[in-house]
Design a protein around this motif. Structure first.
Motif, PDB file in Angstrom:
ATOM      1  N   SER A  96     -75.764 -62.460 -34.922  1.00 58.08           N
ATOM      2  CA  SER A  96     -75.869 -62.915 -33.531  1.00 58.08           C
ATOM      3  C   SER A  96     -76.065 -61.699 -32.631  1.00 58.08           C
ATOM      4  O   SER A  96     -76.013 -60.560 -33.090  1.00 58.08           O
ATOM      5  CB  SER A  96     -74.598 -63.669 -33.103  1.00 58.08           C
ATOM      6  OG  SER A  96     -73.553 -62.750 -32.848  1.00 58.08           O
ATOM      7  N   SER A  97     -76.265 -61.948 -31.336  1.00 61.33           N
ATOM      8  CA  SER A  97     -76.425 -60.845 -30.378  1.00 61.33           C
ATOM      9  C   SER A  97     -75.091 -60.436 -29.744  1.00 61.33           C
ATOM     10  O   SER A  97     -75.050 -59.523 -28.916  1.00 61.33           O
ATOM     11  CB  SER A  97     -77.412 -61.258 -29.279  1.00 61.33           C
ATOM     12  OG  SER A  97     -76.961 -62.445 -28.623  1.00 61.33           O
ATOM     13  N   LEU A  98     -74.012 -61.116 -30.122  1.00 63.63           N
ATOM     14  CA  LEU A  98     -72.698 -60.861 -29.505  1.00 63.63           C
ATOM     15  C   LEU A  98     -72.230 -59.426 -29.734  1.00 63.63           C
ATOM     16  O   LEU A  98     -72.382 -58.861 -30.815  1.00 63.63           O
ATOM     17  CB  LEU A  98     -71.659 -61.833 -30.064  1.00 63.63           C
ATOM     18  CG  LEU A  98     -71.737 -63.262 -29.528  1.00 63.63           C
ATOM     19  CD1 LEU A  98     -70.936 -64.203 -30.402  1.00 63.63           C
ATOM     20  CD2 LEU A  98     -71.259 -63.335 -28.090  1.00 63.63           C
ATOM     21  N   ARG A  99     -71.605 -58.862 -28.686  1.00 62.30           N
ATOM     22  CA  ARG A  99     -71.111 -57.488 -28.736  1.00 62.30           C
ATOM     23  C   ARG A  99     -69.582 -57.505 -28.724  1.00 62.30           C
ATOM     24  O   ARG A  99     -68.973 -57.993 -27.772  1.00 62.30           O
ATOM     25  CB  ARG A  99     -71.637 -56.705 -27.536  1.00 62.30           C
ATOM     26  CG  ARG A  99     -73.174 -56.653 -27.461  1.00 62.30           C
ATOM     27  CD  ARG A  99     -73.676 -56.479 -26.044  1.00 62.30           C
ATOM     28  NE  ARG A  99     -73.323 -57.610 -25.185  1.00 62.30           N
ATOM     29  CZ  ARG A  99     -73.601 -57.680 -23.891  1.00 62.30           C
ATOM     30  NH1 ARG A  99     -74.235 -56.696 -23.289  1.00 62.30           N
ATOM     31  NH2 ARG A  99     -73.243 -58.731 -23.178  1.00 62.30           N
ATOM     32  N   VAL A 100     -68.995 -56.983 -29.799  1.00 62.80           N
ATOM     33  CA  VAL A 100     -67.536 -56.973 -29.957  1.00 62.80           C
ATOM     34  C   VAL A 100     -67.056 -55.532 -29.795  1.00 62.80           C
ATOM     35  O   VAL A 100     -67.673 -54.600 -30.326  1.00 62.80           O
ATOM     36  CB  VAL A 100     -67.127 -57.512 -31.354  1.00 62.80           C
ATOM     37  CG1 VAL A 100     -65.608 -57.656 -31.442  1.00 62.80           C
ATOM     38  CG2 VAL A 100     -67.807 -58.846 -31.637  1.00 62.80           C
ATOM     39  N   TYR A 101     -65.952 -55.357 -29.066  1.00 64.82           N
ATOM     40  CA  TYR A 101     -65.454 -53.997 -28.815  1.00 64.82           C
ATOM     41  C   TYR A 101     -63.978 -53.886 -29.164  1.00 64.82           C
ATOM     42  O   TYR A 101     -63.175 -54.741 -28.779  1.00 64.82           O
ATOM     43  CB  TYR A 101     -65.661 -53.622 -27.345  1.00 64.82           C
ATOM     44  CG  TYR A 101     -65.327 -52.176 -27.044  1.00 64.82           C
ATOM     45  CD1 TYR A 101     -66.209 -51.159 -27.392  1.00 64.82           C
ATOM     46  CD2 TYR A 101     -64.121 -51.836 -26.437  1.00 64.82           C
ATOM     47  CE1 TYR A 101     -65.906 -49.827 -27.140  1.00 64.82           C
ATOM     48  CE2 TYR A 101     -63.812 -50.510 -26.179  1.00 64.82           C
ATOM     49  CZ  TYR A 101     -64.703 -49.508 -26.531  1.00 64.82           C
ATOM     50  OH  TYR A 101     -64.403 -48.193 -26.287  1.00 64.82           O
ATOM     51  N   ALA A 102     -63.623 -52.806 -29.891  1.00 63.24           N
ATOM     52  CA  ALA A 102     -62.229 -52.547 -30.277  1.00 63.24           C
ATOM     53  C   ALA A 102     -61.616 -51.518 -29.336  1.00 63.24           C
ATOM     54  O   ALA A 102     -62.155 -50.419 -29.164  1.00 63.24           O
ATOM     55  CB  ALA A 102     -62.169 -52.042 -31.721  1.00 63.24           C
ATOM     56  N   SER A 103     -60.490 -51.868 -28.730  1.00 65.14           N
ATOM     57  CA  SER A 103     -59.843 -51.021 -27.725  1.00 65.14           C
ATOM     58  C   SER A 103     -58.372 -50.830 -28.089  1.00 65.14           C
ATOM     59  O   SER A 103     -57.668 -51.790 -28.371  1.00 65.14           O
ATOM     60  CB  SER A 103     -59.979 -51.708 -26.351  1.00 65.14           C
ATOM     61  OG  SER A 103     -58.960 -51.336 -25.470  1.00 65.14           O
ATOM     62  N   GLU A 115     -67.786 -47.087 -22.459  1.00 67.74           N
ATOM     63  CA  GLU A 115     -68.388 -47.946 -23.480  1.00 67.74           C
ATOM     64  C   GLU A 115     -68.320 -49.425 -23.062  1.00 67.74           C
ATOM     65  O   GLU A 115     -69.266 -50.183 -23.284  1.00 67.74           O
ATOM     66  CB  GLU A 115     -67.713 -47.722 -24.836  1.00 67.74           C
ATOM     67  CG  GLU A 115     -68.048 -46.358 -25.421  1.00 67.74           C
ATOM     68  CD  GLU A 115     -67.387 -46.067 -26.748  1.00 67.74           C
ATOM     69  OE1 GLU A 115     -67.852 -45.152 -27.447  1.00 67.74           O
ATOM     70  OE2 GLU A 115     -66.390 -46.732 -27.103  1.00 67.74           O
ATOM     71  N   ILE A 116     -67.233 -49.825 -22.453  1.00 59.70           N
ATOM     72  CA  ILE A 116     -67.105 -51.205 -21.959  1.00 59.70           C
ATOM     73  C   ILE A 116     -68.105 -51.453 -20.835  1.00 59.70           C
ATOM     74  O   ILE A 116     -68.718 -52.520 -20.754  1.00 59.70           O
ATOM     75  CB  ILE A 116     -65.655 -51.483 -21.480  1.00 59.70           C
ATOM     76  CG1 ILE A 116     -64.711 -51.543 -22.681  1.00 59.70           C
ATOM     77  CG2 ILE A 116     -65.568 -52.789 -20.682  1.00 59.70           C
ATOM     78  CD1 ILE A 116     -63.234 -51.549 -22.332  1.00 59.70           C
ATOM     79  N   PHE A 117     -68.304 -50.450 -20.000  1.00 61.54           N
ATOM     80  CA  PHE A 117     -69.236 -50.564 -18.869  1.00 61.54           C
ATOM     81  C   PHE A 117     -70.663 -50.848 -19.337  1.00 61.54           C
ATOM     82  O   PHE A 117     -71.446 -51.487 -18.641  1.00 61.54           O
ATOM     83  CB  PHE A 117     -69.189 -49.284 -18.023  1.00 61.54           C
ATOM     84  CG  PHE A 117     -70.072 -49.318 -16.817  1.00 61.54           C
ATOM     85  CD1 PHE A 117     -69.717 -50.067 -15.701  1.00 61.54           C
ATOM     86  CD2 PHE A 117     -71.271 -48.614 -16.788  1.00 61.54           C
ATOM     87  CE1 PHE A 117     -70.542 -50.105 -14.578  1.00 61.54           C
ATOM     88  CE2 PHE A 117     -72.104 -48.650 -15.673  1.00 61.54           C
ATOM     89  CZ  PHE A 117     -71.735 -49.396 -14.565  1.00 61.54           C
ATOM     90  N   GLU A 118     -71.012 -50.367 -20.539  1.00 53.62           N
ATOM     91  CA  GLU A 118     -72.367 -50.565 -21.072  1.00 53.62           C
ATOM     92  C   GLU A 118     -72.642 -52.035 -21.393  1.00 53.62           C
ATOM     93  O   GLU A 118     -73.794 -52.442 -21.518  1.00 53.62           O
ATOM     94  CB  GLU A 118     -72.570 -49.709 -22.321  1.00 53.62           C
ATOM     95  CG  GLU A 118     -72.700 -48.222 -22.015  1.00 53.62           C
ATOM     96  CD  GLU A 118     -72.766 -47.382 -23.268  1.00 53.62           C
ATOM     97  OE1 GLU A 118     -72.995 -47.945 -24.359  1.00 53.62           O
ATOM     98  OE2 GLU A 118     -72.588 -46.150 -23.170  1.00 53.62           O
ATOM     99  N   GLY A 119     -71.579 -52.830 -21.529  1.00 47.72           N
ATOM    100  CA  GLY A 119     -71.746 -54.262 -21.753  1.00 47.72           C
ATOM    101  C   GLY A 119     -71.157 -54.743 -23.071  1.00 47.72           C
ATOM    102  O   GLY A 119     -71.553 -54.264 -24.130  1.00 47.72           O
ATOM    103  N   ILE A 120     -70.186 -55.659 -22.983  1.00 47.77           N
ATOM    104  CA  ILE A 120     -69.590 -56.266 -24.169  1.00 47.77           C
ATOM    105  C   ILE A 120     -69.354 -57.751 -23.891  1.00 47.77           C
ATOM    106  O   ILE A 120     -69.348 -58.185 -22.744  1.00 47.77           O
ATOM    107  CB  ILE A 120     -68.254 -55.584 -24.573  1.00 47.77           C
ATOM    108  CG1 ILE A 120     -67.189 -55.768 -23.472  1.00 47.77           C
ATOM    109  CG2 ILE A 120     -68.449 -54.117 -24.895  1.00 47.77           C
ATOM    110  CD1 ILE A 120     -65.797 -55.326 -23.890  1.00 47.77           C
TER     111      ILE A 120
END
Length: 203
Positions: A96-103, A115-120
């Protein structure tokens, strides 16, 4: 209920993983979560809680990327749990195109902000790290649809409990779903802050 009412992409992924039928917990919980209610989900280990969290999150986001601000936040106990759940989400979002981010707190907060600002689309984090991001304007909740808490028993600890309430009070509006093995009275008190009129699915 079978899995038939889920997004076709999710049905394809379940087929890839040879998952044919929902567990009793999934049968009861998925329709209620999909309805948009706040939900307490209480069930023993290996009932399918984490898979339910992933499926319902992706279903609500329609399995596609949109905008830059996160539309789903998943709160867990620590870095180890963040990375573990991140890997599980990646299995389901691979095509999928979904963007997942680990924080998590061990990752420098300025790196996280940029990195979050770039889009998630999906942010997986801990209560204290999320609180810190809020304080530093490091994450927008303007597009947030759902906040899920995995294995929420850890929120009985004072620092996490306080951080979770503070964060929730900063969010204008979204659906909350809490997964835990037991219904601790302290978790029940979240109804006074952000789990208003929550339904309870129990196995």
């Amino acid at each position: 209920m079978s899995f038939k009412k889920l997004n076709p992409y999710l049905l394809e992924m379940l087929e890839r993983f040879s998952i044919e039928e929902p567990t009793p917990f999934q049968k009861n919980s998925i329709p209620i979560i999909k309805s948009g209610s706040n939900v307490y989900c209480t069930a023993p280990k290996d009932s399918g809680k984490t898979t339910t969290l992933i499926l319902t999150t992706l279903q609500i986001l329609k399995c596609e990327a949109l905008g830059n601000a996160p539309r789903a936040v998943v709160v867990v106990e620590n870095k180890e749990k963040v990375l573990e759940l991140y890997d599980k989400f990646l299995r389901y979002t691979k095509y999928s195109s979904l963007r997942v981010y680990a924080s998590y707190k061990e990752l420098h907060i300025d790196i996280q902000k940029s990195e979050i600002f770039e889009g998630i689309d999906i942010l997986i984090t801990t209560p204290t790290t999320l609180h810190k991001l809020f304080l530093l304007n490091g994450v927008s909740t303007s597009q947030l649809k759902i906040c899920s808490i995995d294995d929420g028993d850890f929120l009985t600890q004072k620092s996490d409990y306080t951080a979770m309430i503070t964060v929730a009070l900063s969010i204008m509006k979204c659906q909350y779903v809490m997964y835990s093995e037991k219904m601790n009275p302290k978790l029940k008190r979240f109804e006074d802050f952000f789990m208003e009129r929550a339904q309870h699915v129990k196995i």
